[in-house]
Design a protein around this motif. Structure first.
Motif, PDB file in Angstrom:
ATOM      1  N   VAL A 185      38.360  93.160  37.626  1.00 19.87           N
ATOM      2  CA  VAL A 185      37.535  92.141  36.973  1.00 19.87           C
ATOM      3  C   VAL A 185      36.434  91.634  37.905  1.00 19.87           C
ATOM      4  N   ILE A 186      35.241  91.470  37.338  1.00 24.61           N
ATOM      5  CA  ILE A 186      34.146  90.793  38.058  1.00 24.61           C
ATOM      6  C   ILE A 186      33.816  89.506  37.298  1.00 24.61           C
ATOM      7  N   ILE A 187      33.683  88.409  38.044  1.00 24.72           N
ATOM      8  CA  ILE A 187      33.373  87.127  37.399  1.00 24.72           C
ATOM      9  C   ILE A 187      32.084  86.564  37.982  1.00 24.72           C
ATOM     10  N   GLN A 188      31.101  86.338  37.122  1.00 22.46           N
ATOM     11  CA  GLN A 188      29.850  85.718  37.567  1.00 22.46           C
ATOM     12  C   GLN A 188      29.942  84.215  37.355  1.00 22.46           C
ATOM     13  N   GLY A 189      29.838  83.440  38.460  1.00 24.16           N
ATOM     14  CA  GLY A 189      29.948  81.983  38.355  1.00 24.16           C
ATOM     15  C   GLY A 189      31.343  81.565  38.768  1.00 24.16           C
ATOM     16  N   GLY A 216      32.443  78.163  38.918  1.00 21.29           N
ATOM     17  CA  GLY A 216      32.571  76.727  38.668  1.00 21.29           C
ATOM     18  C   GLY A 216      33.876  76.471  37.948  1.00 21.29           C
ATOM     19  N   ASN A 217      33.871  75.494  37.061  1.00 22.94           N
ATOM     20  CA  ASN A 217      35.090  75.155  36.335  1.00 22.94           C
ATOM     21  C   ASN A 217      35.646  76.377  35.600  1.00 22.94           C
ATOM     22  N   VAL A 218      34.818  77.014  34.790  1.00 22.62           N
ATOM     23  CA  VAL A 218      35.299  78.103  33.938  1.00 22.62           C
ATOM     24  C   VAL A 218      35.631  79.353  34.770  1.00 22.62           C
ATOM     25  N   GLY A 219      34.724  79.754  35.642  1.00 21.83           N
ATOM     26  CA  GLY A 219      34.922  80.980  36.426  1.00 21.83           C
ATOM     27  C   GLY A 219      36.127  80.895  37.352  1.00 21.83           C
ATOM     28  N   SER A 220      36.322  79.754  37.995  1.00 23.63           N
ATOM     29  CA  SER A 220      37.416  79.665  38.973  1.00 23.63           C
ATOM     30  C   SER A 220      38.784  79.686  38.274  1.00 23.63           C
ATOM     31  N   PHE A 221      38.900  78.976  37.144  1.00 29.58           N
ATOM     32  CA  PHE A 221      40.189  79.026  36.426  1.00 29.58           C
ATOM     33  C   PHE A 221      40.426  80.417  35.832  1.00 29.58           C
ATOM     34  N   ALA A 222      39.357  81.054  35.333  1.00 24.35           N
ATOM     35  CA  ALA A 222      39.534  82.412  34.783  1.00 24.35           C
ATOM     36  C   ALA A 222      40.070  83.328  35.893  1.00 24.35           C
ATOM     37  N   ALA A 223      39.512  83.195  37.084  1.00 26.86           N
ATOM     38  CA  ALA A 223      39.935  84.050  38.200  1.00 26.86           C
ATOM     39  C   ALA A 223      41.410  83.830  38.532  1.00 26.86           C
ATOM     40  N   ILE A 243      43.830  82.438  36.710  1.00 27.05           N
ATOM     41  CA  ILE A 243      44.755  82.785  35.611  1.00 27.05           C
ATOM     42  C   ILE A 243      44.902  84.306  35.518  1.00 27.05           C
ATOM     43  N   LEU A 244      43.774  85.019  35.583  1.00 26.42           N
ATOM     44  CA  LEU A 244      43.833  86.484  35.454  1.00 26.42           C
ATOM     45  C   LEU A 244      44.575  87.112  36.639  1.00 26.42           C
ATOM     46  N   ALA A 245      44.367  86.572  37.835  1.00 28.17           N
ATOM     47  CA  ALA A 245      45.052  87.132  39.013  1.00 28.17           C
ATOM     48  C   ALA A 245      46.563  87.005  38.825  1.00 28.17           C
ATOM     49  N   LYS A 246      47.004  85.863  38.276  1.00 28.70           N
ATOM     50  CA  LYS A 246      48.450  85.669  38.026  1.00 28.70           C
ATOM     51  C   LYS A 246      48.976  86.643  36.976  1.00 28.70           C
ATOM     52  N   GLN A 247      48.093  87.111  36.081  1.00 25.41           N
ATOM     53  CA  GLN A 247      48.508  88.050  35.027  1.00 25.41           C
ATOM     54  C   GLN A 247      48.417  89.508  35.479  1.00 25.41           C
ATOM     55  N   GLY A 248      48.151  89.728  36.767  1.00 24.50           N
ATOM     56  CA  GLY A 248      48.137  91.100  37.281  1.00 24.50           C
ATOM     57  C   GLY A 248      46.774  91.773  37.297  1.00 24.50           C
ATOM     58  N   PHE A 249      45.706  91.036  37.020  1.00 22.52           N
ATOM     59  CA  PHE A 249      44.361  91.615  37.132  1.00 22.52           C
ATOM     60  C   PHE A 249      43.898  91.488  38.590  1.00 22.52           C
ATOM     61  N   THR A 250      43.012  92.391  39.003  1.00 23.73           N
ATOM     62  CA  THR A 250      42.469  92.326  40.374  1.00 23.73           C
ATOM     63  C   THR A 250      41.027  91.834  40.279  1.00 23.73           C
ATOM     64  N   ILE A 251      40.735  90.742  40.948  1.00 17.65           N
ATOM     65  CA  ILE A 251      39.379  90.182  40.871  1.00 17.65           C
ATOM     66  C   ILE A 251      38.566  90.789  42.021  1.00 17.65           C
ATOM     67  N   VAL A 252      37.673  91.714  41.669  1.00 17.83           N
ATOM     68  CA  VAL A 252      36.962  92.481  42.703  1.00 17.83           C
ATOM     69  C   VAL A 252      35.571  91.926  43.008  1.00 17.83           C
ATOM     70  N   GLY A 253      35.050  91.057  42.143  1.00 18.30           N
ATOM     71  CA  GLY A 253      33.714  90.519  42.397  1.00 18.30           C
ATOM     72  C   GLY A 253      33.594  89.089  41.917  1.00 18.30           C
ATOM     73  N   LEU A 254      32.853  88.279  42.702  1.00 16.52           N
ATOM     74  CA  LEU A 254      32.690  86.859  42.374  1.00 16.52           C
ATOM     75  C   LEU A 254      31.272  86.445  42.755  1.00 16.52           C
ATOM     76  N   SER A 255      30.768  85.393  42.100  1.00 17.80           N
ATOM     77  CA  SER A 255      29.463  84.889  42.544  1.00 17.80           C
ATOM     78  C   SER A 255      29.335  83.405  42.276  1.00 17.80           C
ATOM     79  N   VAL A 280      42.033  84.806  45.082  1.00 20.98           N
ATOM     80  CA  VAL A 280      41.209  83.807  44.395  1.00 20.98           C
ATOM     81  C   VAL A 280      41.774  82.385  44.495  1.00 20.98           C
ATOM     82  N   GLU A 281      43.092  82.273  44.702  1.00 18.76           N
ATOM     83  CA  GLU A 281      43.679  80.927  44.904  1.00 18.76           C
ATOM     84  C   GLU A 281      43.059  80.304  46.147  1.00 18.76           C
ATOM     85  N   MET A 282      42.965  81.115  47.195  1.00 18.90           N
ATOM     86  CA  MET A 282      42.392  80.631  48.450  1.00 18.90           C
ATOM     87  C   MET A 282      40.920  80.232  48.237  1.00 18.90           C
TER      88      MET A 282
END
Ligand code: NAD
Length: 420
Positions: free
Chosen positions: A214-218, A220-227, A229-241, A255-257
């Motif tokens: 998963v790549i997440i642009q942004g 903030g409130n929405v992007g950080s919680f999406a990251a 939640i998805l990481a806990k569900q077994g997705f790998t967050i490979v990109g952030l901005s 992403v928790e860190m």
């Protein structure tokens, strides 16, 4: 193209899509026009203590055929009438699609919060609530947070509104902290709702999951919680901005860190990883076209256009931001078999829990986090099932199917009220 003209174009495209669905569904010209013009536009130039020039403040009340107007307030230098109109018409569609008894609205103030201190931001929030107090209220129009506004700002607005009208009215605004009548689960609701939609669609189309990168642009409130939640569900967050730039790591981020560090202060993502050789530092534009399975725009509008759509590698785009994809880009993505989960379904979890907050405020009885989560799950998966079923039945994109369902409900309400 300037942000202003892009917003105007997006607005025209949404109006046109509502018209197409409306005609398809057999609604009259009167009903269609009622759905595609705002009922009220409030646009004021407000003097704010501690700020040199008057501040432009907006509220667009798009349509209240289904219930009181509902929509967030944005503090951003690009806020103008075209942008607020576009966000307000999107709110109308969103409330309709998820089946809550609310209409659509949006508000904003044209300021750059990064150039203001906490005292000045509080003054802007209070001035917005004071200048709009006649137009908003628990049975009239209920604001909420959006970009650069949060629970603290909702608290200032509640306080100012209640002082102005002289009564307690916690349901006049949502996204409040729990102590002031906020709901369990509101902070992460937009992201959690989006994850429920994504998971439901991946149940139908498991091949779209790929390697769950998963790549997440942004962020903030929405992007950080999406990251998180998805990481806990077994997705790998490979990109952030964030607004300063992007970071990419094919191995994935903790992403928790990152969320913890971001919470501690205004630290840029690239600065967080400045001494880490595994992490590539790239531009925001480049991030969108990196390798991944799921791309999540969670920043601002107008990010995926005809200029970059054909370079996108993701198989799924989950639009947690409002209006991130242009109409031309949409056509390219569809041709490339990329599934776009439209904003008015993907990010409707925020307004759904805002609605639940309003219900709790009205009844002065509060639900547990588990009860809220169960209700959110039901609203989001029901709406997703309906959109997916119609898209299959009539061979439509998810966006077109969503438009049709949302327009059907609003159009029926508008016609029942006599505009037929
Ligand atoms: P926010 O202010 O908390 O976060 C916005 C983030 O985007 C920040 O990290 C900022 O640095 C980043 N950003 C800004 N410009 C950027 C750029 N050009 N490239 C990359 N990142 C950039 O806002 P939010 O509440 O998280 O809202 C994000 C989006 O989600 C908006 O489109 C908003 O309308 C939409 N949305 C929010 C909610 C909600 O409940 N907050 C609900 C529905 C939709």
């Amino acid at each position: 193209m300037t942000n202003n003209s892009q917003s105007a174009q997006t607005y025209n495209n949404i109006q046109a899509a509502i018209r197409t669905s409306g005609e398809d569904l057999g609604f009259s010209e009167k009903t269609i026009i009622t759905m595609t013009e705002p009922y009220n536009i409030i646009n004021e130039s407000v003097t704010v203590e501690g700020i040199d020039n008057p501040v432009a403040m907006y509220r667009v009340q798009y349509n209240n055929a289904l219930g009181p107007y509902k929509g967030g307030i944005r503090f951003h230098p690009d806020v103008d009438l075209d942008e607020v109109n576009t966000l307000a018409i999107t709110m109308m569609l969103k409330c309709s699609l998820v089946g809550i008894p609310m209409g659509g609205a949006k508000g904003g103030a044209t300021i750059n919060p990064k150039e203001l201190d906490e005292t000045q931001i509080e003054a802007v929030a209070r001035a917005w609530a004071r200048s709009m107090h006649d137009h908003i209220g628990v049975d009239q129009d209920i604001p909420a947070p959006d970009v650069n506004t949060n629970g603290q700002i909702m608290s200032y607005m509640l306080d100012e509104y209640e002082k102005t009208v002289g009564r307690s009215e916690p349901g006049m605004i949502t996204g409040k902290p729990i102590t002031l009548g906020g709901s369990q689960g509101r902070e992460q609701a937009t992201s959690q709702g989006g994850v429920y939609v994504l998971q439901k669609l991946l149940e139908y189309l498991p091949e779209k999951s790929g390697d769950k990168k998963v790549i997440i642009q942004g962020f903030g409130n929405v992007g950080s919680f999406a990251a998180t939640i998805l990481a806990k569900q077994g997705f790998t967050i490979v990109g952030l901005s964030d607004s300063q730039g992007a970071v990419y790591n094919p191995q994935g981020f903790d992403v928790e860190m990152v969320a913890e560090k971001k919470k501690e202060g205004r630290v840029a993502l690239q600065d967080l990883f400045k001494n880490n050789d595994d992490v590539q530092h790239i531009s925001n534009e480049k991030l969108l076209v990196q390798d991944c399975d799921i791309l999540i725009p969670a920043a601002l509008e107008h990010q995926i256009t005809k200029d970059n759509a054909s370079d996108i590698k993701a198989g799924v785009i989950l639009e947690l931001a409002n209006n991130p994809t242009s109409t031309e880009a949409d056509e390219i993505l569809e041709k490339n078999d990329i599934m776009v989960i439209p904003d008015f379904l993907a990010n409707a979890g925020g307004v759904t829990v805002s609605y639940l907050e309003w219900v709790q405020n009205r009844q002065q009885f509060y639900w547990s986090a588990k009860e809220i989560d169960e209700k959110l799950f039901t609203f989001m998966t029901d709406a997703t099932d309906k959109v997916y079923a119609l898209s299959q039945k009539e061979s439509l994109s998810l966006r077109t199917a969503g438009f049709k369902l949302a327009v059907e409900r609003i159009g029926t309400a508008v016609a029942l009220r006599g505009n037929k």
